[in-house]
Design an enzyme around this catalytic site. Structure first.
Site, PDB file in Angstrom:
ATOM      1  N   LEU A  81      29.860  39.358  41.435  1.00 41.29           N
ATOM      2  CA  LEU A  81      31.308  39.123  41.543  1.00 41.29           C
ATOM      3  C   LEU A  81      31.983  40.198  42.391  1.00 41.29           C
ATOM      4  CD1 LEU A  81      32.108  38.207  37.812  1.00 41.29           C
ATOM      5  CD2 LEU A  81      31.129  36.780  39.598  1.00 41.29           C
ATOM      6  N   THR A 126      33.455  30.851  47.656  1.00 43.56           N
ATOM      7  CA  THR A 126      34.898  30.613  47.575  1.00 43.56           C
ATOM      8  C   THR A 126      35.365  29.418  48.399  1.00 43.56           C
ATOM      9  OG1 THR A 126      37.027  31.546  48.277  1.00 43.56           O
ATOM     10  CG2 THR A 126      35.090  32.424  49.366  1.00 43.56           C
ATOM     11  N   GLU A 128      37.797  29.476  50.174  1.00 45.37           N
ATOM     12  CA  GLU A 128      38.276  29.989  51.466  1.00 45.37           C
ATOM     13  C   GLU A 128      37.322  29.613  52.600  1.00 45.37           C
ATOM     14  OE1 GLU A 128      41.107  32.068  52.435  1.00 45.37           O
ATOM     15  OE2 GLU A 128      41.841  31.173  50.598  1.00 45.37           O
ATOM     16  N   TYR A 151      37.483  37.703  55.571  1.00 49.07           N
ATOM     17  CA  TYR A 151      36.995  37.544  54.187  1.00 49.07           C
ATOM     18  C   TYR A 151      36.120  36.305  54.084  1.00 49.07           C
ATOM     19  CZ  TYR A 151      37.114  36.075  49.265  1.00 49.07           C
ATOM     20  OH  TYR A 151      36.767  35.639  48.002  1.00 49.07           O
ATOM     21  N   LYS A 155      32.061  35.779  53.408  1.00 49.22           N
ATOM     22  CA  LYS A 155      31.616  34.984  52.259  1.00 49.22           C
ATOM     23  C   LYS A 155      30.723  33.820  52.690  1.00 49.22           C
ATOM     24  CE  LYS A 155      33.449  36.673  48.375  1.00 49.22           C
ATOM     25  NZ  LYS A 155      32.759  36.838  47.091  1.00 49.22           N
TER      26      LYS A 155
HETATM   27  P1  NAP Z   1      38.655  41.258  41.953  1.00 47.84           P
HETATM   28  O1  NAP Z   1      39.564  41.259  40.772  1.00 47.84           O
HETATM   29  O2  NAP Z   1      39.161  41.737  43.260  1.00 47.84           O
HETATM   30  O3  NAP Z   1      37.370  42.113  41.545  1.00 47.84           O
HETATM   31  C1  NAP Z   1      36.426  42.498  42.493  1.00 47.84           C
HETATM   32  C2  NAP Z   1      35.584  43.626  41.948  1.00 47.84           C
HETATM   33  O4  NAP Z   1      34.640  44.017  42.958  1.00 47.84           O
HETATM   34  C3  NAP Z   1      36.378  44.886  41.579  1.00 47.84           C
HETATM   35  O5  NAP Z   1      36.030  45.269  40.268  1.00 47.84           O
HETATM   36  C4  NAP Z   1      35.884  45.916  42.584  1.00 47.84           C
HETATM   37  O6  NAP Z   1      35.745  47.208  42.087  1.00 47.84           O
HETATM   38  C5  NAP Z   1      34.485  45.406  42.900  1.00 47.84           C
HETATM   39  N1  NAP Z   1      34.017  45.986  44.162  1.00 47.84           N
HETATM   40  C6  NAP Z   1      34.646  45.945  45.365  1.00 47.84           C
HETATM   41  N2  NAP Z   1      33.934  46.639  46.282  1.00 47.84           N
HETATM   42  C7  NAP Z   1      32.840  47.112  45.643  1.00 47.84           C
HETATM   43  C8  NAP Z   1      31.738  47.914  46.050  1.00 47.84           C
HETATM   44  N3  NAP Z   1      31.626  48.355  47.319  1.00 47.84           N
HETATM   45  N4  NAP Z   1      30.789  48.217  45.148  1.00 47.84           N
HETATM   46  C9  NAP Z   1      30.911  47.797  43.851  1.00 47.84           C
HETATM   47  N5  NAP Z   1      31.939  47.054  43.403  1.00 47.84           N
HETATM   48  C10 NAP Z   1      32.887  46.712  44.288  1.00 47.84           C
HETATM   49  O7  NAP Z   1      38.056  39.796  42.186  1.00 47.84           O
HETATM   50  P2  NAP Z   1      37.983  38.557  41.163  1.00 47.84           P
HETATM   51  O8  NAP Z   1      39.236  37.773  41.272  1.00 47.84           O
HETATM   52  O9  NAP Z   1      37.492  39.019  39.843  1.00 47.84           O
HETATM   53  O10 NAP Z   1      36.874  37.662  41.875  1.00 47.84           O
HETATM   54  C11 NAP Z   1      35.493  37.845  41.574  1.00 47.84           C
HETATM   55  C12 NAP Z   1      34.671  37.335  42.739  1.00 47.84           C
HETATM   56  O11 NAP Z   1      34.937  35.958  42.963  1.00 47.84           O
HETATM   57  C13 NAP Z   1      34.935  38.014  44.082  1.00 47.84           C
HETATM   58  O12 NAP Z   1      33.717  38.080  44.770  1.00 47.84           O
HETATM   59  C14 NAP Z   1      35.890  37.076  44.793  1.00 47.84           C
HETATM   60  O13 NAP Z   1      35.758  37.234  46.195  1.00 47.84           O
HETATM   61  C15 NAP Z   1      35.369  35.738  44.317  1.00 47.84           C
HETATM   62  N6  NAP Z   1      36.329  34.668  44.213  1.00 47.84           N
HETATM   63  C16 NAP Z   1      37.503  34.845  43.537  1.00 47.84           C
HETATM   64  C17 NAP Z   1      38.379  33.789  43.395  1.00 47.84           C
HETATM   65  C18 NAP Z   1      39.664  33.944  42.628  1.00 47.84           C
HETATM   66  O14 NAP Z   1      40.552  33.082  42.773  1.00 47.84           O
HETATM   67  N7  NAP Z   1      39.802  34.942  41.787  1.00 47.84           N
HETATM   68  C19 NAP Z   1      38.058  32.537  43.937  1.00 47.84           C
HETATM   69  C20 NAP Z   1      36.844  32.381  44.620  1.00 47.84           C
HETATM   70  C21 NAP Z   1      35.982  33.442  44.730  1.00 47.84           C
HETATM   71  P3  NAP Z   1      36.970  48.236  41.905  1.00 47.84           P
HETATM   72  O15 NAP Z   1      37.546  47.836  40.572  1.00 47.84           O
HETATM   73  O16 NAP Z   1      36.281  49.519  41.919  1.00 47.84           O
HETATM   74  O17 NAP Z   1      37.898  47.998  43.055  1.00 47.84           O
HETATM   75  O1  F7E Z   2      47.436  33.784  48.306  1.00 44.08           O
HETATM   76  C1  F7E Z   2      50.538  32.725  49.968  1.00 44.08           C
HETATM   77  C2  F7E Z   2      49.349  33.146  50.821  1.00 44.08           C
HETATM   78  O2  F7E Z   2      46.579  36.091  48.016  1.00 44.08           O
HETATM   79  C3  F7E Z   2      47.672  32.427  47.962  1.00 44.08           C
HETATM   80  C4  F7E Z   2      41.457  35.232  46.354  1.00 44.08           C
HETATM   81  O3  F7E Z   2      41.104  35.343  45.000  1.00 44.08           O
HETATM   82  O4  F7E Z   2      41.683  32.855  46.218  1.00 44.08           O
HETATM   83  C5  F7E Z   2      42.376  34.043  46.546  1.00 44.08           C
HETATM   84  O5  F7E Z   2      42.795  34.018  47.906  1.00 44.08           O
HETATM   85  C6  F7E Z   2      48.654  31.812  48.943  1.00 44.08           C
HETATM   86  C7  F7E Z   2      48.329  32.094  50.405  1.00 44.08           C
HETATM   87  O6  F7E Z   2      45.189  34.101  47.261  1.00 44.08           O
HETATM   88  C8  F7E Z   2      52.498  35.710  49.412  1.00 44.08           C
HETATM   89  O7  F7E Z   2      49.697  33.117  52.201  1.00 44.08           O
HETATM   90  C9  F7E Z   2      52.868  33.671  50.018  1.00 44.08           C
HETATM   91  O8  F7E Z   2      48.529  30.933  51.164  1.00 44.08           O
HETATM   92  O9  F7E Z   2      47.148  34.736  45.975  1.00 44.08           O
HETATM   93  P1  F7E Z   2      46.623  34.768  47.347  1.00 44.08           P
HETATM   94  P2  F7E Z   2      44.230  33.483  48.375  1.00 44.08           P
HETATM   95  O10 F7E Z   2      44.475  34.044  49.703  1.00 44.08           O
HETATM   96  O11 F7E Z   2      44.269  32.000  48.232  1.00 44.08           O
HETATM   97  C10 F7E Z   2      40.504  32.598  47.002  1.00 44.08           C
HETATM   98  C11 F7E Z   2      39.876  31.320  46.530  1.00 44.08           C
HETATM   99  C12 F7E Z   2      39.585  33.758  47.067  1.00 44.08           C
HETATM  100  O12 F7E Z   2      38.374  33.594  47.229  1.00 44.08           O
HETATM  101  C13 F7E Z   2      40.197  35.102  47.205  1.00 44.08           C
HETATM  102  O13 F7E Z   2      39.290  36.121  46.805  1.00 44.08           O
HETATM  103  O14 F7E Z   2      49.943  32.396  48.717  1.00 44.08           O
HETATM  104  N1  F7E Z   2      51.529  33.791  49.786  1.00 44.08           N
HETATM  105  N2  F7E Z   2      53.473  34.840  49.804  1.00 44.08           N
HETATM  106  C14 F7E Z   2      51.275  35.048  49.395  1.00 44.08           C
HETATM  107  N3  F7E Z   2      50.129  35.637  49.027  1.00 44.08           N
HETATM  108  C15 F7E Z   2      50.188  36.943  48.652  1.00 44.08           C
HETATM  109  N4  F7E Z   2      49.055  37.556  48.235  1.00 44.08           N
HETATM  110  N5  F7E Z   2      51.367  37.645  48.677  1.00 44.08           N
HETATM  111  C16 F7E Z   2      52.560  37.087  49.052  1.00 44.08           C
HETATM  112  O15 F7E Z   2      53.588  37.737  49.062  1.00 44.08           O
END
Ligand code: NAP
Ligand code: F7E
Length: 325
Positions: A81, A126, A128, A151, A155
């Site tokens: 993750l 993801t 994305e 990003y 991925k």
């Molecule tokens: P998150 O809250 O940003 O957590 C990411 C974790 O990765 C953090 O604990 C961070 O550590 C750790 N990390 C970053 N760089 C590292 C490194 N060099 N070595 C070791 N650990 C490192 O992300 P999340 O929302 O839990 O998402 C989990 C995973 O799912 C990610 O890979 C994300 O890209 C993917 N994903 C998320 C979503 C979503 O909507 N949440 C959707 C699709 C995919 P620190 O705490 O030290 O910064």
């Molecule tokens: O943006 C718009 C922005 O940063 C959602 C990550 O977990 O989900 C996440 O990526 C939308 C975008 O998430 C602001 O432009 C408007 O269209 O919450 P976000 P994300 O970019 O969709 C995917 C699935 C992942 O994999 C990623 O790790 O919201 N937006 N105004 C904004 N977004 C942010 N952050 N801040 C603003 O002020």
């Protein structure tokens, strides 16, 4: 003997939810953390599991540390993750994003291949990766990828190297193609948490406005607690595969604002929201909407928390947190 799971990204949003699920299933849980002067355990504290996790020090960009961890633990399951997960910052920090999100995955796979080949591997892929690509408005496992950020490109490398190790070496490797998922411990810079924190501050008189970018973006937002269950299920199947995990609904940032302000009892939210070009992206994804039929059929997984409930859950938590300060 207890099953051993290694979770990278243990201190982020998903790591603690997954750890809690696995602890409930009697796993021994190991969490990889990188070196910080002041490590932040607030998310594992929030779920009450900090003292139940075996933390182990390493870094996704340091191959030797990854090898040593795999050799020391010999985990039954690895959930990768860890990532630089913020899309917006990936244009400014594209090298480190690539090192963590792409090369880090290669290091883990090689370490497993040489030192623990029966370990099952989950990769946090993801939505994305799809960019603006869709089939009749929806993304499925067959939709062509067209990543639109550093990003997403990193991925996509990870997604394919995972498949390559599965096909080349017969390793058990699965990609979960997860759509956006949120929770009360979502990182503050993501739009959902920025909104619930911002609205709670306005409600409590701690702030006057929220600065946002594109309000017309649409996302398929689910609850992190539901999504980690799908990760676990993917590693319990006879054969590894790739699955979309989504709610099957899509909503705009405006819809999110609407419900959050309504929950706080504040009318005419437009006057509290200011548009700021700093929060727009060089390339945007306009609409994500995932078809989750395969996960429903094969994994018997379904999302439980609906969009309205998710916004309310996050609002409630932020109001509570800020009220006690
Ligand atoms: P998150 O809250 O940003 O957590 C990411 C974790 O990765 C953090 O604990 C961070 O550590 C750790 N990390 C970053 N760089 C590292 C490194 N060099 N070595 C070791 N650990 C490192 O992300 P999340 O929302 O839990 O998402 C989990 C995973 O799912 C990610 O890979 C994300 O890209 C993917 N994903 C998320 C979503 C979503 O909507 N949440 C959707 C699709 C995919 P620190 O705490 O030290 O910064
Ligand atoms: O943006 C718009 C922005 O940063 C959602 C990550 O977990 O989900 C996440 O990526 C939308 C975008 O998430 C602001 O432009 C408007 O269209 O919450 P976000 P994300 O970019 O969709 C995917 C699935 C992942 O994999 C990623 O790790 O919201 N937006 N105004 C904004 N977004 C942010 N952050 N801040 C603003 O002020």
């Amino acid at each position: 003997m207890k099953k051993k799971a290694l979770i990278t990204g243990i201190l982020g949003q998903d790591g603690p939810y997954l750890a809690k699920l696995l602890l409930g299933k009697d796993y021994e849980v190991y969490g990889l953390i990188r070196r910080y002067a002041n490590p932040n355990f607030s998310n594992t504290d929030y779920l009450g599991i900090t003292d139940k996790i075996n933390f182990i020090s390493g870094d996704m960009t340091d191959e030797a540390s990854i090898i040593n961890i795999i050799k020391a633990i010999h985990p039954d399951e690895v959930y990768n993750l860890a990532a630089q997960s913020f899309v917006g910052v990936s244009w400014d920090q594209s090298k480190v994003t690539t090192e963590i999100n792409a090369l880090g995955v290669l290091y883990l796979l090689n370490a497993i291949k040489y030192f623990s080949p029966t370990t099952k591997f989950y990769q946090a892929s993801t939505s994305e990766m799809f960019g603006n690509s869709h089939i009749e408005g929806l993304q499925t496992e067959e939709t062509p990828f067209y990543p639109r950020s550093p990003y997403a490109i990193a991925k996509l490398y990870a997604y394919w190297i995972v498949i390559n190790f599965k096909e080349s070496y017969g390793m058990y490797c699965a990609n979960g193609i997860l759509f956006n998922h949120e929770s009360p411990i979502r990182g503050m810079e993501f739009v959902t948490r920025k909104i619930t924190d911002g609205v709670a501050r306005i409600k409590l008189g701690l702030s006057k406005e929220i600065y946002l970018g594109n309000l017309d973006s649409k996302r398929d937002w689910g609850f992190a607690g539901d999504y980690v269950e799908a990760m676990w299920l993917m590693l319990q199947q006879e054969k590894p595969d790739n699955y979309i995990i989504s709610t099957g609904e899509t909503h705009s940032v405006r819809d999110f604002l609407d419900i959050a302000f309504k929950y706080a009892g504040i009318d005419n939210w437009e006057k509290y929201v200011k548009l700021d070009p700093r929060f727009r992206r060089p390339a945007e994804l306009f609409s994500l909407h995932g078809k989750n039929d395969k996960a429903r059929e094969v994994l018997a997984w379904e999302p439980k928390v609906k969009f309205n409930e998710l916004v309310k859950m996050m609002m409630e938590a932020d109001l509570k947190r800020l009220s006690v300060k």
